[in-house]
Scaffold this active site. Sequence first.
Site, mmCIF file in Angstrom:
data_model
loop_
_atom_site.group_PDB
_atom_site.id
_atom_site.type_symbol
_atom_site.label_atom_id
_atom_site.label_comp_id
_atom_site.label_asym_id
_atom_site.label_seq_id
_atom_site.Cartn_x
_atom_site.Cartn_y
_atom_site.Cartn_z
ATOM 1 N N ALA A 70 -4.001 7.801 -4.938
ATOM 2 C CA ALA A 70 -2.631 7.310 -5.099
ATOM 3 C C ALA A 70 -2.755 5.863 -5.563
ATOM 4 O O ALA A 70 -3.008 4.956 -4.768
ATOM 5 C CB ALA A 70 -1.873 7.400 -3.785
ATOM 6 N N GLY B 186 0.825 -1.207 0.000
ATOM 7 C CA GLY B 186 0.000 0.000 0.000
ATOM 8 C C GLY B 186 0.850 1.245 0.000
ATOM 9 O O GLY B 186 2.057 1.178 -0.219
ATOM 10 N N ASN B 187 0.232 2.387 0.206
ATOM 11 C CA ASN B 187 0.982 3.649 0.250
ATOM 12 C C ASN B 187 0.400 4.563 1.316
ATOM 13 O O ASN B 187 -0.597 4.239 1.952
ATOM 14 C CB ASN B 187 0.991 4.309 -1.128
ATOM 15 C CG ASN B 187 -0.408 4.637 -1.604
ATOM 16 O OD1 ASN B 187 -1.112 5.446 -1.012
ATOM 17 N ND2 ASN B 187 -0.826 3.985 -2.680
ATOM 18 N N ARG B 188 1.031 5.715 1.495
ATOM 19 C CA ARG B 188 0.703 6.592 2.611
ATOM 20 C C ARG B 188 -0.443 7.565 2.349
ATOM 21 O O ARG B 188 -0.668 8.465 3.157
ATOM 22 C CB ARG B 188 1.927 7.423 2.987
ATOM 23 C CG ARG B 188 3.035 6.643 3.627
ATOM 24 C CD ARG B 188 4.132 7.612 4.015
ATOM 25 N NE ARG B 188 5.370 6.941 4.312
ATOM 26 C CZ ARG B 188 5.654 6.414 5.497
ATOM 27 N NH1 ARG B 188 4.790 6.496 6.489
ATOM 28 N NH2 ARG B 188 6.808 5.805 5.683
ATOM 29 N N SER B 189 -1.139 7.431 1.253
ATOM 30 C CA SER B 189 -2.218 8.380 0.975
ATOM 31 C C SER B 189 -3.273 8.343 2.072
ATOM 32 O O SER B 189 -3.728 7.273 2.476
ATOM 33 C CB SER B 189 -2.873 8.049 -0.366
ATOM 34 O OG SER B 189 -3.999 8.874 -0.565
#
Length: 244
Positions: free
Chosen positions: A101, A33-36
């Site tokens: 994102a 995943g990502n930090r969005s």
Amino acid sequence: HAESLPAGTLNGRRVLVSAGGTREPLDPVRFLGNRSSGKQGLALARAAQAAGAEVTLVAGSMASGVDLGGIDTISAETTEQMHAAVLDHAAESDVLIMAAAVADFRPAGYTTTKIKKTDDAADPVIQLQRNPDILAEVVQRRAQSGGGPEVIVGFAAETGDDTHAPLELAEQKLARKGCDLLVLNHVGENLVFGQDTTEIHILASEHAQRMLGEAHPLHVTGSKAQAAEAVVAQAARLLSMPEG
Ligand code: CTP
Ligand code: CA
């Protein structure tokens, strides 16, 4: 510079917003995943709604506590799901804002049972494969059929690198993606992600710049709500202009 967006500006218009991050499962309990946080996308949805638009939000993973109340929301966990949801609604939308994102890659393999560590085997390597580019696909469809959103807005989160400033990378991305507006987020380890304040530049395609008749990029600093209002105001101005 903060452009105001009077109530009613987007009456009768449909605005599709994607927000948050996509998650790509590795096994039933793990994902990439990502930090969005989804906050900027949500602020965009709220700004469009406040201006009278009928808003649909395609929501990836959002920070906990983010309140989606009052917004027509479709949940999309993976890029595949977001891809399907956005393409499903793009044709009937006047504006698409891709604030999500989106993961560029997903694990090439998904195992239906939990990956275990074993002492006798080598450490696993995660192989990745390309995801579809949702924004590029909507732009391409519009070019082919003439249908789809009249205004397409992309986002770019750039840190810059040794040879290119963030704005330079964003200019290149705008040209490559073929969208009408591109919003540059200046990101770094403690910048933007999950924060309530932000700094953006709004870039416009040559065509959009001609129609808007003002110098770009526009520089906007302030709350994510103020940044969102400025972005939606630009999109709204493009919408209300006769094709030139
Ligand atoms: N985007 C998308 N589908 C993808 C990747 C990105 O629709 N598979 C959208 C994002 O929502 C954003 C825009 O494209 O609006 C730009 O995303 P970004 O990640 O900055 O651009 P990329 O083309 O993926 O380039 P990079 O290699 O810098 O990540
Ligand atoms: Ca990317």
